[in-house]
Write an enzyme that holds these catalytic residues in place. Structure first.
Site, PDB file in Angstrom:
ATOM      1  N   ARG A 219       0.896  -1.079   0.314  1.00 54.81           N
ATOM      2  CA  ARG A 219       0.095  -0.076   0.056  1.00 54.81           C
ATOM      3  C   ARG A 219       0.911   1.197   0.137  1.00 54.81           C
ATOM      4  O   ARG A 219       0.530   2.412  -0.663  1.00 54.81           O
ATOM      5  CB  ARG A 219      -0.953  -0.137   1.161  1.00 54.81           C
TER       6      ARG A 219
ATOM      7  N   TYR B  71     -17.131  17.365 -14.767  1.00 57.72           N
ATOM      8  CA  TYR B  71     -17.374  15.927 -14.755  1.00 57.72           C
ATOM      9  C   TYR B  71     -18.207  15.717 -13.661  1.00 57.72           C
ATOM     10  O   TYR B  71     -18.168  16.002 -12.494  1.00 57.72           O
ATOM     11  CB  TYR B  71     -16.135  15.131 -14.506  1.00 57.72           C
TER      12      TYR B  71
ATOM     13  N   ASP C 245      -8.075  19.495 -13.682  1.00 59.28           N
ATOM     14  CA  ASP C 245      -8.190  18.057 -14.074  1.00 59.28           C
ATOM     15  C   ASP C 245      -7.970  18.225 -15.849  1.00 59.28           C
ATOM     16  O   ASP C 245      -8.761  18.736 -16.605  1.00 59.28           O
ATOM     17  CB  ASP C 245      -9.737  17.977 -13.839  1.00 59.28           C
TER      18      ASP C 245
ATOM     19  N   LYS D 209      -8.468   7.207 -18.999  1.00 55.55           N
ATOM     20  CA  LYS D 209      -8.947   7.939 -20.346  1.00 55.55           C
ATOM     21  C   LYS D 209      -7.584   7.828 -21.459  1.00 55.55           C
ATOM     22  O   LYS D 209      -7.300   6.809 -21.464  1.00 55.55           O
ATOM     23  CB  LYS D 209      -9.611   9.176 -19.894  1.00 55.55           C
TER      24      LYS D 209
END
Ligand SMILES: *Cc1c(COP(=O)(O)O)cnc(C)c1O
Length: 404
Positions: free
Chosen positions: A69, A121, A194, A219
């Site tokens: 982690r 978004y 973003d 994306k």
């Protein structure tokens, strides 16, 4: 003319920090960044370190990795590459774009304010409005394509963070990143962009003055619609230390296989974005001339209200095209059901072309009174295309057939 300057010349202008002297151009960095031969075996490609823990040679003595982690070598390679793509010093990878956004927003304390766009978004709006607002973080929604409106909002009351998307999803409005960053810094706020829609191949927010570049790597960066991921890149060492702490403390980390797939996609990011831009430009021109189409929104068309800003701030107009039809919502639904190469699906930025109706699909969470009060308006008849890298003639033929 739809195309902008060749990507390479823009990259020369905007890149901040090449990873080393021999990797000064974007496409070179995309291929080489984070690609040190594996120290154990010499493997040229960083292996998928599918392990949760690492043997220690003594109590708290290890080779830089103790628990996955906290750190994993496949993730380290990806984070190095992400930083290099954005011309930044520090990169952090997350399990999704939303996880990256949520982690960044933890820099904002309860009571502090975020000034953000009013056509974000849908998932970002939902996180801000339905999750973070109840923790006491305050959000003010403004039209970030209007620099003066953002500056006026910052002058009215201080903010901790300005949150921008450019181009926005799905209405493809632009924010002037350099001008807004200057205004925000003067008002004591930091700026996060973003950069998912442009990708670092076409736009570099840190070089334009922003403090954080954020991505849904799902994306364009990964680019093959086969992995979900997120990223934050920054030059701010203090913020990076806190975000690195949060990455481990909150734990929304990507697995090694996800990191490997994202790294694999990154190698061809520059090449893919050239093809996406060429095809989207051809599709946008075709739609603009088609009698059934009412309006085409694409930053590479002179009819786009911010065409000049797009040319200044981006090295290409991108692969996303939105349009409305003279027949309204019913016609939009019919077209979305009739295309064959354009698959009806959410998401974007993969090699294959997709079509969707944002109001009913990706932006369904942007409904209701709160969204309307904040100025959100996704027209019901808007069609959004993620134009892939197939042959442009085939894509246009598919649309021509669907528009009949
Ligand atoms: C998809 C997307 C996100 C969310 O990313 P996930 O990887 O789906 O969590 C955030 N911002 C934009 C602009 C997006 O398109």
């Amino acid at each position: 003319m739809i195309q902008y300057a060749p990507a390479e010349s823009n990259q020369e202008k905007t890149h901040v920090q090449p990873t080393d002297d021999s990797a000064t151009h974007f496409n070179t960095r995309a291929v080489h960044a984070g690609m040190e031969p594996d120290p154990a075996t010499g493997a040229v490609i960083t292996p998928i370190y599918q392990t949760s823990t690492y043997a220690q040679t003594g109590i708290n003595e290890h080779r830089g990795y103790d628990y996955a982690r906290s750190d994993n070598p496949t993730r380290t390679a990806l984070q190095t590459a992400l930083a290099a793509l954005e011309g930044g010093r520090f990169g952090l990878a997350f399990a999704s774009g939303m996880a990256a956004i949520d982690t960044l927003l933890r820099l904002v304390a309860p009571g502090q304010r975020v000034v953000c766009g009013n056509d974000l978004y849908g998932g970002t709006f939902r996180l801000f409005d339905k999750v973070l607002a109840i923790t006491g973080v305050r959000f003010t929604f403004v039209d970030t394509s209007d620099t003066a409106a953002v500056a006026a909002e910052l002058a009215r009351e201080p903010a901790r963070l300005v949150w921008l998307e450019s181009p926005t999803n799905p209405t493809l409005r632009l924010a002037d990143i350099a001008a807004i960053s200057a205004a925000a810094h003067a008002a004591g706020a930091q700026v996060a962009v973003d950069n998912t829609f442009a990708s670092p191949a076409l736009q570099q927010p840190l070089a334009l003055g922003a403090d954080f570049a954020v991505h849904s790597t799902t994306k364009y960066i990964a680019g093959h619609s086969d992995v979900v991921g997120g990223a934050i890149v920054t030059n701010d060492a203090a913020a990076y230390d806190r975000l690195k702490f949060l990455q481990n403390a909150v734990g929304a980390v990507p697995g090694p296989m996800d990191c490997f797939l994202t790294l694999r996609g990154i190698r061809t990011l520059g090449l893919r974005l050239r093809a996406h831009c060429d095809n989207a430009a051809a599709v946008a021109r075709f739609l603009e001339d088609h009698p059934a189409v009412a309006e085409v929104i694409y930053p590479g068309l002179e009819s786009h209200p911010q065409y000049d800003l797009a040319r200044r701030q981006m090295s290409g107009p991108g692969g996303m095209v939105s349009f409305t039809l003279r027949g309204g919502e019913a016609a939009a639904r019919a077209v979305a059901l009739r295309t064959r190469l354009f698959t009806l699906a959410e998401s974007l930025g993969g090699v294959e072309s997709l079509i969707e109706l944002p109001a009913a699909m990706t932006h369904a969470s942007v409904g209701g009174a709160e969204a309307l009060a904040a100025g959100f308006a996704v027209p019901a008849g808007l069609v959004r295309l993620s134009v892939g890298i197939e042959h442009a003639a085939d894509l246009i033929a598919d649309l021509r057939r669907a528009l009949l």
